[in-house]
Design a protein around this motif. Structure first.
Motif, mmCIF file in Angstrom:
data_model
loop_
_atom_site.group_PDB
_atom_site.id
_atom_site.type_symbol
_atom_site.label_atom_id
_atom_site.label_comp_id
_atom_site.label_asym_id
_atom_site.label_seq_id
_atom_site.Cartn_x
_atom_site.Cartn_y
_atom_site.Cartn_z
ATOM 1 N N VAL A 243 7.519 2.403 -12.827
ATOM 2 C CA VAL A 243 6.676 3.326 -12.057
ATOM 3 C C VAL A 243 6.246 2.619 -10.778
ATOM 4 O O VAL A 243 6.322 1.406 -10.678
ATOM 5 C CB VAL A 243 5.423 3.770 -12.850
ATOM 6 C CG1 VAL A 243 5.803 4.523 -14.104
ATOM 7 C CG2 VAL A 243 4.529 2.582 -13.194
ATOM 8 N N ARG A 244 5.774 3.386 -9.819
ATOM 9 C CA ARG A 244 5.273 2.805 -8.578
ATOM 10 C C ARG A 244 3.754 2.873 -8.490
ATOM 11 O O ARG A 244 3.173 2.421 -7.523
ATOM 12 C CB ARG A 244 5.893 3.509 -7.374
ATOM 13 C CG ARG A 244 7.375 3.278 -7.238
ATOM 14 C CD ARG A 244 7.915 3.883 -5.954
ATOM 15 N NE ARG A 244 9.363 3.940 -5.945
ATOM 16 C CZ ARG A 244 10.148 2.937 -5.594
ATOM 17 N NH1 ARG A 244 9.632 1.797 -5.228
ATOM 18 N NH2 ARG A 244 11.461 3.088 -5.606
ATOM 19 N N SER A 245 3.119 3.446 -9.485
ATOM 20 C CA SER A 245 1.661 3.559 -9.461
ATOM 21 C C SER A 245 1.020 2.273 -9.979
ATOM 22 O O SER A 245 1.638 1.513 -10.724
ATOM 23 C CB SER A 245 1.203 4.749 -10.310
ATOM 24 O OG SER A 245 1.613 4.577 -11.653
ATOM 25 N N PRO B 50 0.812 -1.224 0.000
ATOM 26 C CA PRO B 50 0.000 0.000 0.000
ATOM 27 C C PRO B 50 0.848 1.278 0.000
ATOM 28 O O PRO B 50 0.465 2.267 -0.604
ATOM 29 C CB PRO B 50 -0.823 -0.093 1.282
ATOM 30 C CG PRO B 50 -0.727 -1.500 1.731
ATOM 31 C CD PRO B 50 0.526 -2.070 1.147
ATOM 32 N N MET B 51 1.998 1.242 0.673
ATOM 33 C CA MET B 51 2.851 2.423 0.752
ATOM 34 C C MET B 51 3.558 2.627 -0.593
ATOM 35 O O MET B 51 4.328 1.772 -1.043
ATOM 36 C CB MET B 51 3.882 2.254 1.868
ATOM 37 C CG MET B 51 4.824 3.420 2.020
ATOM 38 S SD MET B 51 4.269 4.702 3.112
ATOM 39 C CE MET B 51 4.405 3.911 4.685
ATOM 40 N N HIS B 52 3.274 3.754 -1.237
ATOM 41 C CA HIS B 52 3.788 4.053 -2.572
ATOM 42 C C HIS B 52 5.300 3.859 -2.659
ATOM 43 O O HIS B 52 5.811 3.262 -3.617
ATOM 44 C CB HIS B 52 3.406 5.488 -2.956
ATOM 45 C CG HIS B 52 3.679 5.835 -4.368
ATOM 46 N ND1 HIS B 52 4.869 6.381 -4.769
ATOM 47 C CD2 HIS B 52 2.921 5.708 -5.479
ATOM 48 C CE1 HIS B 52 4.828 6.588 -6.073
ATOM 49 N NE2 HIS B 52 3.663 6.191 -6.530
ATOM 50 N N SER B 53 6.026 4.321 -1.674
ATOM 51 C CA SER B 53 7.492 4.256 -1.708
ATOM 52 C C SER B 53 8.038 2.833 -1.566
ATOM 53 O O SER B 53 9.221 2.598 -1.804
ATOM 54 C CB SER B 53 8.084 5.136 -0.608
ATOM 55 O OG SER B 53 7.692 4.658 0.665
ATOM 56 N N GLU B 54 7.185 1.881 -1.206
ATOM 57 C CA GLU B 54 7.635 0.495 -1.029
ATOM 58 C C GLU B 54 7.218 -0.435 -2.166
ATOM 59 O O GLU B 54 7.389 -1.646 -2.068
ATOM 60 C CB GLU B 54 7.105 -0.040 0.306
ATOM 61 C CG GLU B 54 7.683 0.689 1.499
ATOM 62 C CD GLU B 54 7.161 0.179 2.820
ATOM 63 O OE1 GLU B 54 6.439 -0.843 2.839
ATOM 64 O OE2 GLU B 54 7.458 0.807 3.844
ATOM 65 N N ARG B 55 6.702 0.101 -3.225
ATOM 66 C CA ARG B 55 6.246 -0.727 -4.355
ATOM 67 C C ARG B 55 7.395 -1.035 -5.308
ATOM 68 O O ARG B 55 7.335 -0.772 -6.516
ATOM 69 C CB ARG B 55 5.114 -0.027 -5.099
ATOM 70 C CG ARG B 55 3.886 0.139 -4.254
ATOM 71 C CD ARG B 55 2.762 0.739 -5.050
ATOM 72 N NE ARG B 55 1.770 1.284 -4.144
ATOM 73 C CZ ARG B 55 0.936 2.251 -4.457
ATOM 74 N NH1 ARG B 55 0.955 2.776 -5.674
ATOM 75 N NH2 ARG B 55 0.079 2.701 -3.579
ATOM 76 N N ASP B 56 8.432 -1.636 -4.774
ATOM 77 C CA ASP B 56 9.618 -1.929 -5.573
ATOM 78 C C ASP B 56 9.345 -2.927 -6.690
ATOM 79 O O ASP B 56 9.922 -2.842 -7.761
ATOM 80 C CB ASP B 56 10.745 -2.430 -4.679
ATOM 81 C CG ASP B 56 11.217 -1.357 -3.697
ATOM 82 O OD1 ASP B 56 11.074 -0.155 -4.018
ATOM 83 O OD2 ASP B 56 11.716 -1.724 -2.625
ATOM 84 N N VAL B 57 8.466 -3.888 -6.440
ATOM 85 C CA VAL B 57 8.181 -4.887 -7.476
ATOM 86 C C VAL B 57 7.572 -4.224 -8.715
ATOM 87 O O VAL B 57 7.924 -4.558 -9.842
ATOM 88 C CB VAL B 57 7.286 -6.034 -6.938
ATOM 89 C CG1 VAL B 57 5.888 -5.547 -6.587
ATOM 90 C CG2 VAL B 57 7.219 -7.169 -7.929
#
Length: 99
Positions: free
Chosen positions: A52-54, A38-45
């Motif tokens: 992109v992280r979106s 859920p945390m945008h900054s943690e969407r490394d995958v």
């Protein structure tokens, strides 16, 4: 059974993601769901896959397309797999899956 060609990276209860899910289901396309942080900054995958992280992001192994932004994804699905699309689903009767 083989894995679906389409992978959807998504968030739980995200209206933009649900828009893509509805279109995939309407078109009878099987897909694999990957729920992201859920945390945008943690969407490394998602960042590794699409740059992109979106979300939502789809990866379509059949066509080699990786795409973000729900409006673009829905337009792509319609153009590729809809009535006027050129690529027919591998198994139109398959149900959408989640994991």
């Amino acid at each position: 059974m083989t894995d679906p060609a389409i992978t959807l990276y998504r968030l739980q209860a995200c209206p933009f993601c649900e828009r893509v899910v509805r279109r995939l289901q309407d078109l009878g396309l099987s897909y694999r769901s990957v729920f992201v942080e859920p945390m945008h900054s943690e969407r490394d995958v998602v960042k590794r896959v699409a740059g992109v992280r979106s979300v939502p992001v789809i990866v379509d192994e059949t066509t080699g397309v990786t795409m973000a932004e729900s409006a673009n994804v829905v337009e792509y699905l319609d153009a590729t797999y809809g009535e006027s699309g050129q690529t027919a689903p591998a198994d139109a009767s398959a149900t959408a899956g989640g994991s």
